[in-house]
Design a protein around this motif. Structure first.
Motif, short mmCIF file in Angstrom:
data_model
loop_
_atom_site.label_atom_id
_atom_site.label_comp_id
_atom_site.label_asym_id
_atom_site.label_seq_id
_atom_site.Cartn_x
_atom_site.Cartn_y
_atom_site.Cartn_z
N ASP A 270 1.10 -1.04 -0.32
CA ASP A 270 -0.11 0.28 -0.15
C ASP A 270 1.22 0.91 -0.39
OD1 ASP A 270 -1.94 2.01 0.30
OD2 ASP A 270 -2.95 0.39 1.11
N ASP A 271 0.58 2.62 -0.88
CA ASP A 271 1.45 3.45 -0.59
C ASP A 271 1.59 4.49 0.16
OD1 ASP A 271 2.07 3.09 -3.47
OD2 ASP A 271 0.50 4.04 -4.69
N ALA A 272 0.46 4.07 1.25
CA ALA A 272 0.46 4.42 2.17
C ALA A 272 1.47 4.12 3.43
CB ALA A 272 -1.32 4.76 3.09
N VAL A 273 2.25 2.97 2.90
CA VAL A 273 2.78 3.26 4.18
C VAL A 273 4.07 2.75 3.45
CG1 VAL A 273 1.26 1.94 6.13
CG2 VAL A 273 2.02 0.40 3.89
N VAL A 274 4.50 1.96 2.46
CA VAL A 274 5.55 2.09 1.97
C VAL A 274 7.00 2.87 2.44
CG1 VAL A 274 5.87 3.91 -0.04
CG2 VAL A 274 6.52 1.80 -0.37
N ASP A 275 6.77 4.10 3.42
CA ASP A 275 8.10 5.05 3.38
C ASP A 275 8.21 4.52 4.84
OD1 ASP A 275 8.12 6.40 1.39
OD2 ASP A 275 7.51 8.25 1.89
N ALA A 276 7.12 3.60 5.66
CA ALA A 276 7.52 3.19 7.10
C ALA A 276 8.60 1.87 6.81
CB ALA A 276 5.98 3.26 7.64
N LEU A 277 7.38 1.22 6.24
CA LEU A 277 7.96 0.12 5.36
C LEU A 277 9.32 0.03 5.34
CD1 LEU A 277 5.24 -2.02 4.24
CD2 LEU A 277 5.67 -1.68 6.12
N LEU B 29 2.10 -0.64 -14.25
CA LEU B 29 1.28 -1.83 -14.34
C LEU B 29 0.54 -1.49 -16.09
CD1 LEU B 29 -0.93 -0.12 -11.25
CD2 LEU B 29 0.21 -2.19 -11.33
N PRO B 30 0.39 -2.53 -16.45
CA PRO B 30 -0.16 -3.93 -14.84
C PRO B 30 1.11 -4.67 -14.92
CG PRO B 30 -1.66 -4.05 -17.94
CD PRO B 30 0.09 -2.64 -17.42
N ASP B 31 1.38 -4.87 -15.92
CA ASP B 31 2.44 -6.10 -15.69
C ASP B 31 4.05 -5.50 -14.14
OD1 ASP B 31 1.77 -6.86 -18.05
OD2 ASP B 31 3.80 -5.08 -19.27
N TRP B 32 4.07 -4.58 -13.26
CA TRP B 32 4.97 -4.89 -12.97
C TRP B 32 4.59 -3.67 -11.84
CZ3 TRP B 32 8.99 -7.21 -12.09
CH2 TRP B 32 9.85 -6.83 -11.27
N PRO B 33 3.54 -4.48 -11.18
CA PRO B 33 2.93 -3.84 -9.79
C PRO B 33 3.55 -3.66 -8.14
CG PRO B 33 2.93 -6.50 -9.08
CD PRO B 33 3.79 -5.86 -10.67
N TYR B 34 5.24 -3.40 -8.14
CA TYR B 34 6.34 -3.70 -7.32
C TYR B 34 6.70 -1.84 -6.65
CZ TYR B 34 5.96 -8.42 -7.83
OH TYR B 34 5.40 -9.75 -8.54
N ARG C 65 0.42 -7.03 -1.00
CA ARG C 65 -0.54 -7.40 -2.21
C ARG C 65 0.06 -8.79 -2.88
NH1 ARG C 65 -2.46 -1.90 -1.93
NH2 ARG C 65 -1.14 -2.12 -3.09
N SER C 66 1.74 -8.58 -3.55
CA SER C 66 2.62 -9.53 -3.43
C SER C 66 3.96 -9.34 -3.74
CB SER C 66 2.13 -8.97 -5.58
OG SER C 66 2.02 -8.37 -5.51
N ARG C 67 5.27 -10.29 -3.65
CA ARG C 67 5.97 -10.33 -3.48
C ARG C 67 6.84 -11.17 -4.40
NH1 ARG C 67 8.19 -13.68 0.98
NH2 ARG C 67 6.43 -15.39 1.93
N ASP C 68 7.84 -10.90 -5.10
CA ASP C 68 8.37 -11.87 -5.83
C ASP C 68 10.20 -11.47 -5.10
OD1 ASP C 68 10.14 -13.93 -8.08
OD2 ASP C 68 8.80 -12.96 -8.96
N VAL C 69 11.21 -12.63 -5.70
CA VAL C 69 12.92 -12.45 -5.56
C VAL C 69 13.62 -12.38 -6.82
CG1 VAL C 69 14.75 -12.96 -3.91
CG2 VAL C 69 12.30 -13.34 -2.78
N LEU C 70 14.05 -11.64 -7.17
CA LEU C 70 14.96 -11.07 -8.50
C LEU C 70 16.55 -11.74 -8.51
CD1 LEU C 70 13.35 -8.53 -10.36
CD2 LEU C 70 12.54 -10.74 -10.24
#
Length: 97
Positions: free
Chosen positions: A11-18, A38-43, A77-82
Motif C-alpha cells: 500500500d502506497d500509504a505505508v511504503v515509506d514506513a516499511l 502497471l499492469p505488468d509491474w505492480p511492485y 498484495r504480492s512479492r517476488d525475488v529476482l
C-alpha cells in the motif's frame, strides 16, 4: 554469495514506513521506493538482500515478509525475488572530466 532484489507490492500509504523498517536490517544493502509500471509491474518497494546462499536469502525475505505482516497487516498484495546472475559493470562515483 547470493544477492536478490526483493520486490513488494505494498500500500502506497505505508511504503515509506516499511522502507524505514526494512532498510536497517544488516542483510539489506539497498531499500527504496520505485514507481509501479502497471499492469505488468505492480511492485513499489525494493530491498536488496545478501546472503551466503539463495536458500538463506529466501529465509531473509521471509523475515521481511513477517515484519511487514506484523507491523502493517494486509498491506502487502504480492512479492517476488529476482536473483543476480552477475555484475555487468560496476564503477565508483566519478566527478569532473
Amino acid at each position: 554469495r547470493a544477492k536478490g532484489i526483493s520486490v513488494w507490492d505494498v500500500d502506497d500509504a505505508v511504503v515509506d514506513a516499511l522502507g524505514e523498517g526494512i532498510g536497517p536490517r544488516p542483510f539489506v544493502t539497498h531499500c527504496y521506493r520505485r514507481p509501479r509500471h502497471l499492469p505488468d509491474w505492480p511492485y513499489n518497494l525494493f530491498a536488496m538482500v545478501h546472503a551466503a546462499s539463495r536458500e538463506v536469502a529466501l529465509e531473509r525475505v521471509e523475515e521481511i515478509a513477517a515484519l511487514i505482516a506484523a507491523e502493517f497487516p494486509g498491506v502487502c498484495r504480492s512479492r517476488d525475488v529476482l536473483f543476480s546472475a552477475g555484475i555487468l559493470k560496476k564503477t565508483g562515483l566519478r566527478i569532473g572530466g
